[in-house]
Design a protein around this motif. Structure first.
Motif, PDB file in Angstrom:
ATOM      1  N   VAL A 144       0.808  -1.308   0.052  1.00 54.82           N
ATOM      2  CA  VAL A 144       0.118  -0.057   0.053  1.00 54.82           C
ATOM      3  C   VAL A 144       0.877   1.167  -0.008  1.00 54.82           C
ATOM      4  CG1 VAL A 144      -1.967   1.282   1.225  1.00 54.82           C
ATOM      5  CG2 VAL A 144      -1.845  -1.271   1.256  1.00 54.82           C
ATOM      6  N   VAL A 145       0.994   2.044  -1.149  1.00 50.45           N
ATOM      7  CA  VAL A 145       1.682   3.022  -1.207  1.00 50.45           C
ATOM      8  C   VAL A 145       0.765   4.383  -1.453  1.00 50.45           C
ATOM      9  CG1 VAL A 145       3.347   4.416  -2.740  1.00 50.45           C
ATOM     10  CG2 VAL A 145       3.416   1.813  -2.628  1.00 50.45           C
ATOM     11  N   VAL A 146       0.954   5.352  -0.435  1.00 51.13           N
ATOM     12  CA  VAL A 146       0.351   6.750  -0.685  1.00 51.13           C
ATOM     13  C   VAL A 146       1.272   7.715  -0.449  1.00 51.13           C
ATOM     14  CG1 VAL A 146      -1.173   8.264   0.701  1.00 51.13           C
ATOM     15  CG2 VAL A 146      -1.643   5.754   0.909  1.00 51.13           C
ATOM     16  N   GLU A 147       1.390   8.202  -1.936  1.00 50.93           N
ATOM     17  CA  GLU A 147       2.404   9.392  -2.191  1.00 50.93           C
ATOM     18  C   GLU A 147       4.070   8.970  -1.827  1.00 50.93           C
ATOM     19  OE1 GLU A 147       1.399  13.197  -1.307  1.00 50.93           O
ATOM     20  OE2 GLU A 147      -0.714  12.997  -2.117  1.00 50.93           O
ATOM     21  N   ASP A 148       4.547   9.515  -0.709  1.00 52.88           N
ATOM     22  CA  ASP A 148       5.820   9.209  -0.579  1.00 52.88           C
ATOM     23  C   ASP A 148       5.744   8.395   0.474  1.00 52.88           C
ATOM     24  OD1 ASP A 148       7.089  10.477  -2.521  1.00 52.88           O
ATOM     25  OD2 ASP A 148       6.853  12.359  -1.534  1.00 52.88           O
ATOM     26  N   ARG A 149       4.760   7.538   1.037  1.00 53.15           N
ATOM     27  CA  ARG A 149       4.934   6.576   2.182  1.00 53.15           C
ATOM     28  C   ARG A 149       4.643   5.188   1.592  1.00 53.15           C
ATOM     29  NH1 ARG A 149       5.895   8.180   7.087  1.00 53.15           N
ATOM     30  NH2 ARG A 149       5.226   6.473   7.994  1.00 53.15           N
ATOM     31  N   LEU A 150       5.052   4.348   2.270  1.00 54.11           N
ATOM     32  CA  LEU A 150       4.799   3.018   1.905  1.00 54.11           C
ATOM     33  C   LEU A 150       3.987   2.509   3.430  1.00 54.11           C
ATOM     34  CD1 LEU A 150       4.794   0.083   0.712  1.00 54.11           C
ATOM     35  CD2 LEU A 150       6.962  -0.597   1.510  1.00 54.11           C
ATOM     36  N   LEU A 151       2.672   2.299   3.363  1.00 55.56           N
ATOM     37  CA  LEU A 151       2.122   1.974   4.896  1.00 55.56           C
ATOM     38  C   LEU A 151       2.235   0.680   5.075  1.00 55.56           C
ATOM     39  CD1 LEU A 151      -1.447   3.630   3.949  1.00 55.56           C
ATOM     40  CD2 LEU A 151       0.820   4.652   4.881  1.00 55.56           C
ATOM     41  N   LEU A 152       2.348  -0.397   4.189  1.00 59.96           N
ATOM     42  CA  LEU A 152       2.392  -1.784   4.584  1.00 59.96           C
ATOM     43  C   LEU A 152       2.854  -2.755   3.172  1.00 59.96           C
ATOM     44  CD1 LEU A 152       2.102  -3.995   6.652  1.00 59.96           C
ATOM     45  CD2 LEU A 152      -0.325  -4.228   5.699  1.00 59.96           C
ATOM     46  N   ALA A 153       3.902  -3.445   3.245  1.00 55.62           N
ATOM     47  CA  ALA A 153       4.136  -4.654   2.364  1.00 55.62           C
ATOM     48  C   ALA A 153       4.572  -5.645   2.909  1.00 55.62           C
ATOM     49  CB  ALA A 153       5.376  -4.050   1.385  1.00 55.62           C
ATOM     50  N   PRO A 154       3.390  -6.708   3.447  1.00 50.70           N
ATOM     51  CA  PRO A 154       3.827  -7.750   3.981  1.00 50.70           C
ATOM     52  C   PRO A 154       4.660  -8.694   3.598  1.00 50.70           C
ATOM     53  CG  PRO A 154       1.342  -7.151   3.737  1.00 50.70           C
ATOM     54  CD  PRO A 154       1.996  -6.492   2.705  1.00 50.70           C
ATOM     55  N   ASN A 155       4.972  -8.989   2.069  1.00 49.99           N
ATOM     56  CA  ASN A 155       5.704  -9.901   1.637  1.00 49.99           C
ATOM     57  C   ASN A 155       6.923  -9.612   1.730  1.00 49.99           C
ATOM     58  OD1 ASN A 155       3.912 -12.035   0.963  1.00 49.99           O
ATOM     59  ND2 ASN A 155       3.116 -11.025  -0.554  1.00 49.99           N
ATOM     60  N   LEU A 156       7.385  -8.047   1.902  1.00 51.57           N
ATOM     61  CA  LEU A 156       8.622  -7.638   2.268  1.00 51.57           C
ATOM     62  C   LEU A 156       9.033  -7.374   3.446  1.00 51.57           C
ATOM     63  CD1 LEU A 156       8.718  -4.723  -0.610  1.00 51.57           C
ATOM     64  CD2 LEU A 156      10.057  -6.860  -0.664  1.00 51.57           C
ATOM     65  N   GLY A 157       7.849  -7.535   4.186  1.00 51.79           N
ATOM     66  CA  GLY A 157       8.006  -7.098   5.733  1.00 51.79           C
ATOM     67  C   GLY A 157       8.336  -5.784   6.235  1.00 51.79           C
ATOM     68  N   TRP A 158       7.818  -4.905   5.480  1.00 49.20           N
ATOM     69  CA  TRP A 158       8.083  -3.296   5.512  1.00 49.20           C
ATOM     70  C   TRP A 158       6.726  -2.713   6.112  1.00 49.20           C
ATOM     71  CZ3 TRP A 158      11.073  -1.912   0.259  1.00 49.20           C
ATOM     72  CH2 TRP A 158      12.080  -2.856   0.375  1.00 49.20           C
ATOM     73  N   ARG A 159       6.877  -1.807   6.923  1.00 45.13           N
ATOM     74  CA  ARG A 159       5.578  -1.266   7.297  1.00 45.13           C
ATOM     75  C   ARG A 159       5.766   0.503   7.636  1.00 45.13           C
ATOM     76  NH1 ARG A 159       0.995  -3.100  10.209  1.00 45.13           N
ATOM     77  NH2 ARG A 159       1.860  -5.246   9.960  1.00 45.13           N
ATOM     78  N   GLY A 160       5.026   1.124   7.362  1.00 43.77           N
ATOM     79  CA  GLY A 160       5.248   2.743   7.837  1.00 43.77           C
ATOM     80  C   GLY A 160       6.425   3.246   7.530  1.00 43.77           C
ATOM     81  N   LEU A 161       6.720   2.967   6.282  1.00 48.15           N
ATOM     82  CA  LEU A 161       8.126   3.555   5.667  1.00 48.15           C
ATOM     83  C   LEU A 161       8.187   4.919   4.879  1.00 48.15           C
ATOM     84  CD1 LEU A 161      11.232   2.894   4.964  1.00 48.15           C
ATOM     85  CD2 LEU A 161      10.298   1.638   2.855  1.00 48.15           C
ATOM     86  N   ASP A 162       8.713   5.964   5.452  1.00 47.13           N
ATOM     87  CA  ASP A 162       8.764   7.047   4.765  1.00 47.13           C
ATOM     88  C   ASP A 162      10.147   7.161   3.573  1.00 47.13           C
ATOM     89  OD1 ASP A 162       8.911   9.543   3.857  1.00 47.13           O
ATOM     90  OD2 ASP A 162       9.607  10.651   5.745  1.00 47.13           O
ATOM     91  N   LEU A 163       9.604   7.000   2.307  1.00 43.59           N
ATOM     92  CA  LEU A 163      10.477   6.873   1.109  1.00 43.59           C
ATOM     93  C   LEU A 163      11.111   8.170   1.033  1.00 43.59           C
ATOM     94  CD1 LEU A 163       8.130   4.966  -1.246  1.00 43.59           C
ATOM     95  CD2 LEU A 163       9.903   4.147   0.119  1.00 43.59           C
ATOM     96  N   LYS A 164      10.635   9.334   1.238  1.00 41.38           N
ATOM     97  CA  LYS A 164      11.486  10.653   0.923  1.00 41.38           C
ATOM     98  C   LYS A 164      12.975  10.586   1.296  1.00 41.38           C
ATOM     99  CE  LYS A 164       8.338  14.424   0.511  1.00 41.38           C
ATOM    100  NZ  LYS A 164       7.552  15.680   1.207  1.00 41.38           N
ATOM    101  N   PRO A 165      13.232  10.117   2.544  1.00 42.88           N
ATOM    102  CA  PRO A 165      14.924  10.734   2.938  1.00 42.88           C
ATOM    103  C   PRO A 165      15.622   9.393   1.940  1.00 42.88           C
ATOM    104  CG  PRO A 165      13.461  10.096   4.873  1.00 42.88           C
ATOM    105  CD  PRO A 165      12.653  10.122   3.738  1.00 42.88           C
ATOM    106  N   LEU A 166      14.864   8.410   1.649  1.00 45.49           N
ATOM    107  CA  LEU A 166      15.790   7.299   0.814  1.00 45.49           C
ATOM    108  C   LEU A 166      15.670   7.653  -0.651  1.00 45.49           C
ATOM    109  CD1 LEU A 166      13.877   4.193   2.188  1.00 45.49           C
ATOM    110  CD2 LEU A 166      15.926   4.820   3.031  1.00 45.49           C
TER     111      LEU A 166
END
Length: 397
Positions: A144-166
């Protein structure tokens, strides 16, 4: 007339001309007739587009009536964008020109546990040699991607990720999107279908839904996360819940079923090779998945009533073997008579489709703005130049 109206009209007229030329070569007279613009206005705009290198002139025509004309074409590779898919077990990076041609593609694998920082650093290293040139880089994620944030990617194990700094170190405009949603938008952009469901089936299961030309996002960006519909199964999903649909339909389950039948394939590529060779256990495992997908599409048709279903991800390459059991199962379980023969086809880009969808984010934006992303006239009054990626209004916003 309000300030800016003249420029907006110019933008819309350029967009109309480019849009008609995407369908095939036309003369200036053809464009005048189709757009309703005066021939002088068409000639002025065409001259702009020729000067900017977006169009090229081809053969002359000799119509039975009227004056001869010169055919205009979109210039191949005049503009292109980069697209990437950050998948569960690997990354795909490609360049896509504005006519939809994949100019080049590169893939590399990595363990699931590799985190976002390391993956994006590798992607940045692969992108650098191709800059400047691309309109931008659009990359997709299975979550689930909302603009510059990845809210949840279960199969990657990522949650609440702010993409901007990356993404700050990337030397070109960057946009992120869910893989199924980006793939659905690319179908709208390249093929013009206004009502479709785009099914990405690989490790997980997601759907991008376009209704009346608009992408469905939902209140929180999670529209289309159908892999997490709850079924009757008892397997634990990567999201932590039990019985999610993708535990039954994901391609990992296909491989496990094949091995339970006594098959020897260690990965999906080996399974596909065996299917091509006619190996019985591989064909049986794929047939079983096809029947399950047919039932799933019968449910999907009730939920969204699409005019077309496109199958992407790794499943697109299995489609020749999935198609017959899928269609038979769909006919058996369809709710409406019209759903019995719902058109279903594989993506023409196969497993590259999510990365193509990423590149399409920028290509579609370029066409929407008539090739004028943002403008500032040079002091000598010369041609305008494209600058940074614009806002998120427009196709599918």
């Amino acid at each position: 007339m309000r300030k800016g109206d003249t420029q907006e009209i110019r933008r819309l007229n350029r967009r109309a001309i480019l849009g008609y030329l995407r369908k095939g070569p036309l003369t200036r007279a053809d464009l005048s007739r189709l757009t309703g613009l005066a021939k002088s206005a068409v000639s002025r705009l065409v001259d702009e587009l020729l000067q900017e290198g977006l169009l090229e002139e081809g053969a002359s025509t000799s119509p039975p009536l009227g004056r001869p004309g010169t055919l205009l074409h979109l210039r191949p590779r005049a503009r292109f964008a980069l697209g990437a898919e950050l998948g569960v077990e690997g990354t795909v990076l490609l360049a896509l020109d504005w006519r939809g041609e994949v100019l080049w593609a590169k893939e590399w694998r990595h363990p699931r546990e590799v985190g976002p920082k390391e993956r994006l650093e590798r992607l940045l290293a692969e992108v650098w040699p191709h800059v400047p040139g691309p309109l931008g880089l659009g990359f997709t994620l299975p979550g689930v991607v909302v603009e510059d944030r990845l809210l949840l990617a279960p199969n990657l194990g990522w949650r609440g990720l702010d993409l901007k700094p990356l993404l700050q170190e990337f030397p070109l405009p960057v946009a992120a999107e869910n893989d199924a949603k980006a793939s659905a938008l690319s179908e709208v952009f390249f093929h013009g279908e206004a009502n479709l469901a785009y099914l990405v089936l690989s490790t997980g299961l997601g759907v991008g839904v376009v209704a009346e030309g608009r992408l469905l996002r939902g209140a929180g960006g999670a529209a289309g996360e159908v892999g997490h519909w709850l079924g009757q199964g008892g397997k634990t999903c990567a999201c932590g819940r039990r019985g999610c649909l993708e535990t039954e339909l994901g391609l990992g389950n296909l491989l496990a079923h094949h091995q339970a039948l006594g098959g020897q394939a260690e990965d999906l590529e080996a399974l596909l090779r065996q299917a091509k060779e006619g190996e019985a256990k591989a064909l049986e495992a794929i047939r079983h998945l096809g029947e399950a997908l047919g039932r799933f599409l019968a449910n999907l048709a009730v939920a969204y009533d699409p005019a077309l279903v496109v199958v992407g991800g790794k499943a697109a390459e299995l489609f020749p073997y999935l198609e017959a059991p899928l269609r038979q199962s769909l006919r058996t379980h369809a709710f409406l008579e019209a759903h019995r023969d719902l058109p279903v086809r594989p993506s023409v880009y196969g497993h590259l489709a999510p990365a193509v969808g990423g590149a399409s984010l920028f290509l579609a934006r370029f066409f929407e703005l008539g090739g004028l992303w943002a403008e500032r006239p040079r002091r000598n009054g010369g041609r305008y130049e494209e600058v940074a990626f614009g806002d998120r209004r427009g196709l599918g916003a």
